[in-house]
Design an enzyme around this catalytic site. Sequence first.
Site, PDB file in Angstrom:
ATOM      1  N   GLY A   1       0.370   2.011   0.127  1.00  0.00           N
ATOM      2  CA  GLY A   1      -0.633   1.189  -0.547  1.00  0.00           C
ATOM      3  C   GLY A   1      -0.845   1.502  -2.008  1.00  0.00           C
ATOM      4  O   GLY A   1      -1.752   0.941  -2.631  1.00  0.00           O
TER       5      GLY A   1
ATOM      6  N   GLU B   1       3.694   6.429   3.230  1.00  0.00           N
ATOM      7  CA  GLU B   1       4.624   5.303   3.410  1.00  0.00           C
ATOM      8  C   GLU B   1       4.541   4.320   2.243  1.00  0.00           C
ATOM      9  O   GLU B   1       4.147   3.170   2.425  1.00  0.00           O
ATOM     10  CB  GLU B   1       4.272   4.558   4.698  1.00  0.00           C
ATOM     11  CG  GLU B   1       4.374   5.380   5.955  1.00  0.00           C
ATOM     12  CD  GLU B   1       3.757   4.686   7.166  1.00  0.00           C
ATOM     13  OE1 GLU B   1       2.948   3.749   6.987  1.00  0.00           O
ATOM     14  OE2 GLU B   1       4.084   5.090   8.282  1.00  0.00           O
TER      15      GLU B   1
ATOM     16  N   GLY C   1       5.679   1.558  -0.443  1.00  0.00           N
ATOM     17  CA  GLY C   1       6.732   0.550  -0.585  1.00  0.00           C
ATOM     18  C   GLY C   1       6.700  -0.014  -1.995  1.00  0.00           C
ATOM     19  O   GLY C   1       7.573   0.245  -2.830  1.00  0.00           O
TER      20      GLY C   1
ATOM     21  N   ARG D   1       3.633 -14.640  -3.031  1.00  0.00           N
ATOM     22  CA  ARG D   1       2.422 -13.823  -3.199  1.00  0.00           C
ATOM     23  C   ARG D   1       1.319 -14.530  -3.967  1.00  0.00           C
ATOM     24  O   ARG D   1       0.140 -14.327  -3.706  1.00  0.00           O
ATOM     25  CB  ARG D   1       2.768 -12.496  -3.877  1.00  0.00           C
ATOM     26  CG  ARG D   1       3.583 -11.571  -2.970  1.00  0.00           C
ATOM     27  CD  ARG D   1       3.683 -10.170  -3.541  1.00  0.00           C
ATOM     28  NE  ARG D   1       2.416  -9.486  -3.585  1.00  0.00           N
ATOM     29  CZ  ARG D   1       1.701  -9.273  -4.671  1.00  0.00           C
ATOM     30  NH1 ARG D   1       2.142  -9.684  -5.856  1.00  0.00           N
ATOM     31  NH2 ARG D   1       0.558  -8.652  -4.609  1.00  0.00           N
TER      32      ARG D   1
ATOM     33  N   TYR E   1      -1.812 -14.707  -1.750  1.00  0.00           N
ATOM     34  CA  TYR E   1      -2.878 -13.732  -2.043  1.00  0.00           C
ATOM     35  C   TYR E   1      -3.588 -13.999  -3.360  1.00  0.00           C
ATOM     36  O   TYR E   1      -4.392 -13.171  -3.796  1.00  0.00           O
ATOM     37  CB  TYR E   1      -2.298 -12.312  -2.155  1.00  0.00           C
ATOM     38  CG  TYR E   1      -1.428 -11.855  -1.023  1.00  0.00           C
ATOM     39  CD1 TYR E   1      -1.946 -11.724   0.263  1.00  0.00           C
ATOM     40  CD2 TYR E   1      -0.096 -11.523  -1.229  1.00  0.00           C
ATOM     41  CE1 TYR E   1      -1.155 -11.275   1.301  1.00  0.00           C
ATOM     42  CE2 TYR E   1       0.708 -11.073  -0.191  1.00  0.00           C
ATOM     43  CZ  TYR E   1       0.167 -10.959   1.073  1.00  0.00           C
ATOM     44  OH  TYR E   1       0.950 -10.501   2.099  1.00  0.00           O
TER      45      TYR E   1
ATOM     46  N   CYS F   1       6.930 -28.899  -2.904  1.00  0.00           N
ATOM     47  CA  CYS F   1       5.972 -29.991  -2.704  1.00  0.00           C
ATOM     48  C   CYS F   1       4.643 -29.441  -2.230  1.00  0.00           C
ATOM     49  O   CYS F   1       4.251 -29.624  -1.066  1.00  0.00           O
ATOM     50  CB  CYS F   1       6.537 -30.979  -1.699  1.00  0.00           C
ATOM     51  SG  CYS F   1       8.016 -31.739  -2.339  1.00  0.00           S
ATOM     52  N   GLU F   2       3.994 -28.751  -3.104  1.00  0.00           N
ATOM     53  CA  GLU F   2       2.761 -28.056  -2.755  1.00  0.00           C
ATOM     54  C   GLU F   2       2.055 -27.769  -4.078  1.00  0.00           C
ATOM     55  O   GLU F   2       2.648 -27.143  -4.962  1.00  0.00           O
ATOM     56  CB  GLU F   2       3.184 -26.736  -2.093  1.00  0.00           C
ATOM     57  CG  GLU F   2       2.172 -25.961  -1.341  1.00  0.00           C
ATOM     58  CD  GLU F   2       1.725 -26.624  -0.059  1.00  0.00           C
ATOM     59  OE1 GLU F   2       0.519 -26.766   0.085  1.00  0.00           O
ATOM     60  OE2 GLU F   2       2.592 -27.004   0.772  1.00  0.00           O
TER      61      GLU F   2
HETATM   62  N1  PLP Z   1       2.587   1.328   5.855  1.00  0.00           N
HETATM   63  C1  PLP Z   1       2.014   0.332   6.544  1.00  0.00           C
HETATM   64  C2  PLP Z   1       1.604   0.593   7.938  1.00  0.00           C
HETATM   65  C3  PLP Z   1       1.821  -0.930   5.971  1.00  0.00           C
HETATM   66  O1  PLP Z   1       1.263  -1.909   6.677  1.00  0.00           O
HETATM   67  C4  PLP Z   1       2.248  -1.136   4.630  1.00  0.00           C
HETATM   68  C5  PLP Z   1       2.059  -2.435   3.972  1.00  0.00           C
HETATM   69  O2  PLP Z   1       1.539  -3.380   4.470  1.00  0.00           O
HETATM   70  C6  PLP Z   1       2.851  -0.073   3.942  1.00  0.00           C
HETATM   71  C7  PLP Z   1       3.011   1.146   4.570  1.00  0.00           C
HETATM   72  C8  PLP Z   1       3.356  -0.224   2.540  1.00  0.00           C
HETATM   73  O3  PLP Z   1       2.361  -0.564   1.648  1.00  0.00           O
HETATM   74  P1  PLP Z   1       2.683  -0.618   0.085  1.00  0.00           P
HETATM   75  O4  PLP Z   1       3.929  -1.398  -0.102  1.00  0.00           O
HETATM   76  O5  PLP Z   1       1.490  -1.282  -0.507  1.00  0.00           O
HETATM   77  O6  PLP Z   1       2.856   0.796  -0.371  1.00  0.00           O
END
Ligand code: PLP
Length: 495
Positions: free
Chosen positions: A274, A316, A318, A365, A369, A396-397
């Site tokens: 996150g 974790e 991403g 996105r 969002y 078309c949106e």
């Molecule tokens: N871990 C879990 C369980 C998630 O649901 C997510 C994203 O939805 C992530 C990791 C990765 O989040 P981010 O890409 O914001 O670091």
Amino acid sequence: MAVSSFAANPLAPDWLSVPDDANALVSGLWSRTVSRDAGELTVGGVRSSELVAHYGTPLYVVDEADVRARAAETRSAFVDAFERIGSAAKVYYAGKAFLSIEVARWMTEAGLNVDVCSGGELAVALAAGVDPMNLGFHGNNKSLAEIDRAVSVGIGAIIIDSAQEIERVAAAAERHGRVQRVRLRVNSGVHAHTHAFLATAHEDQKFGIALADATDAVAAIRQHPALDFLGLHCHIGSQIFGADGFAESAARLLAVHKRLLVGGHVPELNLGGGFGVAYTAADDPSPIRELASRIAETVAAACADLDIPVPVVAFEPGRSIIGTAGLTLYTAGTSKDVRVAYQDDGETAVRRYVSVDGGMSDNARTALYGADYSVRIANRVTDAPPALVRVAGKHCESGDIVVDADYLPADVAPGDVLAVAATGAYCWSLASNYNHVGRPAVVAVRDGSSRVIVRGETEADLLARDAAYVPSAAAEPATAYPATEQPTDGEGAQA
Ligand code: PLP
């Protein structure tokens, strides 16, 4: 911030300031190798004109050196921070942000584990040769087949998301004669987004189980000799700029972690991902090293208060690894100046809509969002004053917007190449075929060269899945996507 000599458009959002130079590449928004060379945007040492000529637009471009560097920096930030407090950290790359075979390999080469959340993502990670022991498997509704496959390949950890899943994973482990390591996903009640976090006692969402139910769930896990409980898992949200939400969540989880230690070992804690990135000049995420240190210090303090050993802590991320390292190139098509009332007395201003050859099918996105992005003309610089633009797609949106608001030089014209910053995460992975538009190719750039890491879809790809399609010479699709001219030679050709 310096006050611009140009007047703001009253339709612009408050956070958007008027740049003195609408060609400037604001640092922090673009991948680290992005610069201008003779006015032209280059990335990984490759000119945007070269990329467009070779691969067409729309085109996802990933800066390989930047991704690899951010992966390595993230790993060392957490490993160092937790070593300083006498423990250890593990970093899983969250594949949902963007996963291809090459990218999975970059992650393992940087020493990261990989987190997958579907059978498809698992297949990609396995095809990349990632050691199954270095994989974590998420999902609130994993199918029996997905669980079976994950167990059978010897996956490092399954993140159990419900009481029912305890039995499903245990049954699969028994069937395969394995002891399966599992985590338990819980809701800490902390929700975080950007700089604010909200802490509640109860959560109304589909992931994980309530923290209050964790003790019973872990007791149920421990009744199965085929399951080995690693620890709790919690993911509090996305695009988080500070450490406070993680600190609060960690404190709540560690209190339960202490109770769980009474019934057996609990070697790890997983605080999820996150960590935020800058999409616009108004975004100011904390550096990952600073976040890692603050989280480690809070975990150390909480463990000292609770008088428990500091567990190994897993993360974790991403977006923070791959988000800024990607950009999307589009070709500008039609533009329209739309007069818009912005006050009750009918006062109006002009918003320029610049339409591009992609849109919500390659970047959902903004529509999904309300995300903000930044855009620049890639093929040239100009002295024209800044004009407020909204970059719209071709779908078309009416909500098909790529960049809701930014300033571009007012002479932006059809044929210009536009670069949208920070599209490396959750763009390709959320892409669709809406309006039967093929998903663009993903090209990696590095040290002056480029190569396709995921080929773009063609009309033939789209038609091939239509069960009623009868290929014939007459019906043979002539156009490949992207619609701009395609190379006819083998390497890099998308058709
Ligand atoms: N871990 C879990 C369980 C998630 O649901 C997510 C994203 O939805 C992530 C990791 C990765 O989040 P981010 O890409 O914001 O670091």
